[in-house]
Enzyme design. Structure first.
Site, short mmCIF file in Angstrom:
data_model
loop_
_atom_site.label_atom_id
_atom_site.label_comp_id
_atom_site.label_asym_id
_atom_site.label_seq_id
_atom_site.Cartn_x
_atom_site.Cartn_y
_atom_site.Cartn_z
N GLY B 38 0.85 -1.23 -0.06
CA GLY B 38 -0.13 -0.02 0.01
C GLY B 38 0.76 1.05 0.00
O GLY B 38 1.85 1.28 0.03
N TYR B 42 1.04 9.79 3.72
CA TYR B 42 2.14 9.78 4.59
C TYR B 42 3.19 8.75 4.60
O TYR B 42 3.95 8.54 5.53
CB TYR B 42 1.45 9.67 5.99
N LEU B 44 4.16 4.38 3.21
CA LEU B 44 4.14 3.08 2.52
C LEU B 44 3.76 2.12 3.44
O LEU B 44 4.13 2.06 4.63
CB LEU B 44 5.48 2.78 1.66
N VAL B 45 2.98 0.90 2.99
CA VAL B 45 2.75 -0.23 3.77
C VAL B 45 3.45 -1.35 3.26
O VAL B 45 3.37 -1.59 1.84
CB VAL B 45 1.23 -0.25 3.92
N ASP B 162 -12.73 7.89 11.28
CA ASP B 162 -12.56 7.53 9.81
C ASP B 162 -13.00 6.02 9.40
O ASP B 162 -12.23 5.56 8.67
CB ASP B 162 -10.89 7.71 9.53
#
Lengths: 257, 482
Positions: B38, B42, B44-45, B162
């Site tokens: 992902g 802010y 990356l994953v 959220d």
């Protein structure tokens, strides 16, 4: 967590006074004794307050910042981590944690305003690097409980929420951050100690109300005595005394790189 | 530092999967990097696996936060997420297993237990591939667990702010198959004693799931905003379509979203001050009278949209979640006690098993992994590996190894005994050796370079592409402002 102190990381991290009073070996080597250690932390708490007034953040942010700073020095030495950088950075981090973010460059601006002395000046880059070191040293525990909320509730409950009692006890709570109480005692007991002192001072008899509370009054009285002792000792602290304690550190700016 | 400069990294760059890289910082060496799953504003994953003997091969999602460009250190998003997740532990909340700092490039890494699925993908799979609705047992189990996690958060004075399908994760095979995990606490905050009005934090909640009081500019809002979002998610689980698909007006910080309100009013009917007394105090109710109050939708057509009879308990619960007045809106605790959860099928801990023996198992797609991106986010030009050809066997096999799913175990009541998975001995946070969790890679819009991808990957690459990429079904919208 946020609601329940007893399940919080704050509660789990409470220390004994003896643990708080350990001067780090590196600092001891420089001749820092326990009294110096306490004085420097007090001085830095005042510094945080002063900076906070300039950048206009509220007392709770100051309280959280001071708590971070005091926790930090139970784990790290002042020799390696200059209090003049750690203190403002704690305010910086606390401002984020308390949802009142202050820009690093604004802090740097006021640091320069407060200190004309070159060796206490730090740049944005230094604060940002130190922020990460503090996060790490705090083991990423950032939620801190403070006596203010319970203070207001207690005063209301005791029917003592007149302006004079509120102001006096609130001011007492503020002053507790010049000591290490927040690392050692649950915040609601600190609040009670401040109410206890304030009511004695204002000659209000709250014995019945205190007796109804299911708290250990011995602890409340111990905290009260510590606060009174602090005021007693504080009268004799001069700027020279603080300066001589700070000067022992020699303040090698190791932390900036 | 802090100027967003990405040179001088402590980690080697540009060498593809860097799995055997000896120059990695010490903490990173406890993981085998599998690839990127992902990407967001802010950071990356990544998907990684632990090397430590105690948890060998355990899947971990690592969220890397970049230094903010404006020289303001660790992002407030990361601070919120860390500070909240360090305090809370719940079976239905993602578990933060580690935090790492790379001082060399001042990047911050959060390591979570990996979750293979999320509601966005599950709903999408049913809508686009399976072509039939999600079975009632699964819907109910997902909703129950979501509410269970939310009840925990709310009782701890945390508003998530959220909630949306891509932030609701579901565990794949492993110790907690089919268990829901609420993720992405980058906007979450403690609301017990805010120093500022909550609304000063900027606009929150993805617009489709945004509660009417927020759309109308409420200054103070409560945990009820999360319950509205749960209502929207519940409807989406039932129909496979977002309930209120408003077009976002992107121009300003202003949270006033006329189209979104119109979509809501069209289905639920206009709110009235009789039913919602504080309505008249909301800024936008006045500021835009002719538009908001101009059109009149008299009737509530929710039941026909979700195809449920008015007397159905599912409909009753849904309508209570979508109550206009936040004060009257059902709470998570009340919702868990609702009749809907007492009637058959009872909700279970593994939400993804078929409700009856013999029923067909739905194989949900596993997350695509871009194995050519290293921890620096540097992508090599080798063709990507298909997700199903994952190099490491084990629970990542996901969809292809689900034959061991059992018939559901009924979930007795709130606060049921939770299963203790194996301890997390290899981790820095001994106090959190509880339930496993996951991360939300889904919460981030994917921005992979389409041109560099092999053609066969395109289908999966299209997940959560930029707006406009998917005809007829706009991807989830973000509204993240710090």
């Amino acid at each position: 967590m946020a609601a329940n102190f007893w399940t919080s990381s704050h509660y789990k991290q409470l220390l004994d006074q003896e643990e708080v009073d350990v001067v780090q070996p590196l600092d001891r080597d420089k001749g820092i004794n326990l009294e110096d250690f306490k004085l420097i932390k007090m001085h830095m708490s005042n510094y945080i307050s002063k900076l906070a007034q300039h950048v206009k953040v509220r007392q709770r942010v100051v309280a959280t910042a001071v708590t971070y700073m005091r926790r930090f020095y139970t784990r790290k030495s002042m020799t390696e981590y200059d209090p003049h950088l750690v203190a403002p950075t704690c305010l910086y981090l606390a401002s984020k944690a308390e949802e009142s973010t202050v820009q690093a460059r604004l802090l740097v601006f006021y640091i320069k305003k407060i200190y004309s002395d070159e060796k206490y000046r730090y740049e944005v880059k230094d604060i940002l690097e130190m922020e990460m070191k503090i996060l790490e040293a705090l083991n990423y525990y950032l939620v801190v409980f403070h006596p203010y909320r319970s203070l207001v509730q207690f005063l209301h409950d005791a029917g003592m929420n007149d302006i004079s009692m509120t102001q006096l006890s609130w001011g007492l709570v503020n002053d507790t951050y010049k000591m290490d109480l927040i690392l050692v005692h649950p915040p609601h007991l600190i609040a009670l100690a401040c109410i206890y002192i304030a009511s004695v001072y204002r000659e209000k008899d709250n014995t019945a109300w205190f007796e109804e509370l299911r708290v250990d009054m011995n602890v409340v009285k111990t905290i009260s005595m510590e606060i009174l002792d602090f005021y007693e000792g504080h009268r004799m602290v001069s700027d020279e005394r603080i300066n001589s304690a700070s000067s022992k550190l020699g303040l090698k700016p190791e932390t900036s790189r | 530092m802090g100027d967003g400069n990405t040179t001088n990294r402590g980690v080697t760059t540009g060498t593809g999967t860097s799995n055997n890289n000896s120059e990695k910082p010490e903490w990173l060496q406890q993981y085998n990097l599998i690839g990127k799953i992902g990407e967001g504003t802010y950071g990356l994953v990544f998907l990684a696996r632990t090397k430590s003997p105690a948890n060998r091969g355990k899947a971990i999602a690592i969220k890397k936060f970049k230094q903010s460009k404006d020289g303001d250190g660790v992002s407030p998003t990361a601070i919120r997420e860390i500070m909240l997740l360090r305090e809370i532990t719940h079976e239905n909340v993602v578990k933060l297993v580690n935090v790492h700092i790379n001082h060399a490039d001042m990047s911050l890494y959060l390591a979570f237990d990996y979750a293979e699925y999320d509601l966005y993908e599950i709903i999408r799979h049913h809508r686009d591939k399976v072509n039939h609705t999600i079975n009632p047992y699964t819907v109910k189990s997902l909703l129950w667990q979501l509410l269970n996690g939310l009840n925990y958060l709310h009782s701890n004075w945390i508003i998530h702010r959220d909630l949306k399908p891509s932030n609701i994760l579901v565990m794949g095979d492993g110790e907690e198959p089919g268990v829901v995990k609420i993720a992405d606490f980058g906007l979450a905050r403690i609301y017990q004693a805010p120093l500022k009005f909550l609304s000063e934090n900027g606009v929150v909640v993805t617009i489709w799931y945004r509660a009417p009081e927020l759309l109308l500019g409420a200054k103070h809002y409560t945990s009820a905003v999360d319950m509205w979002a749960v209502g929207c998610i519940f409807a989406e689980l039932l129909t496979l379509k977002p309930l209120f698909q408003g077009a976002e007006a992107k121009s300003s910080q202003n949270p006033f979203q006329l189209d979104q309100l119109d979509k809501i009013f069209k289905i639920l009917g206009h709110p009235t001050t009789e039913k919602w007394p504080t309505l008249a105090t909301l800024p936008h109710w006045h500021s835009d009278l002719q538009h908001i109050q101009g059109r009149k939708y008299e009737t509530n057509g929710l039941h026909s949209v979700v195809h449920l009879p008015l007397k159905n308990p599912a409909y009753d619960l849904l309508s209570k979640m979508l109550e206009y007045d936040p004060k009257k809106r059902i709470t998570a605790a009340q919702a868990l006690e609702h009749e809907y959860f007492r009637i058959e099928p009872q909700p279970g801990r593994n939400a993804l098993v078929p409700s009856q023996p013999g029923e067909k198992v739905v194989n949900y797609p596993t997350r695509p992994v871009d194995a050519n991106t290293d921890f620096e986010g540097t992508t090599s030009l080798q063709p990507p590996q298909p997700a199903s050809g994952n190099p490491v066997p084990g629970n990542m096999a996901g969809a292809h190894a689900m034959s061991n799913r059992n018939v559901p175990r009924p979930m007795a009541a709130v606060g049921m005994q939770r299963m203790q998975p194996q301890g997390m001995m290899g981790y820095n946070f001994p106090s959190q050796a509880g339930a496993a969790g996951g991360i939300n890679p889904g919460g981030m819009p994917m921005q992979r370079g389409m041109t560099a991808q092999a053609h066969q990957q395109q289908q999966q690459q299209l997940r959560r592409k930029d707006p406009g990429m998917m005809q007829g079904y706009p991807p989830q919208q973000k509204s993240r402002r710090l």
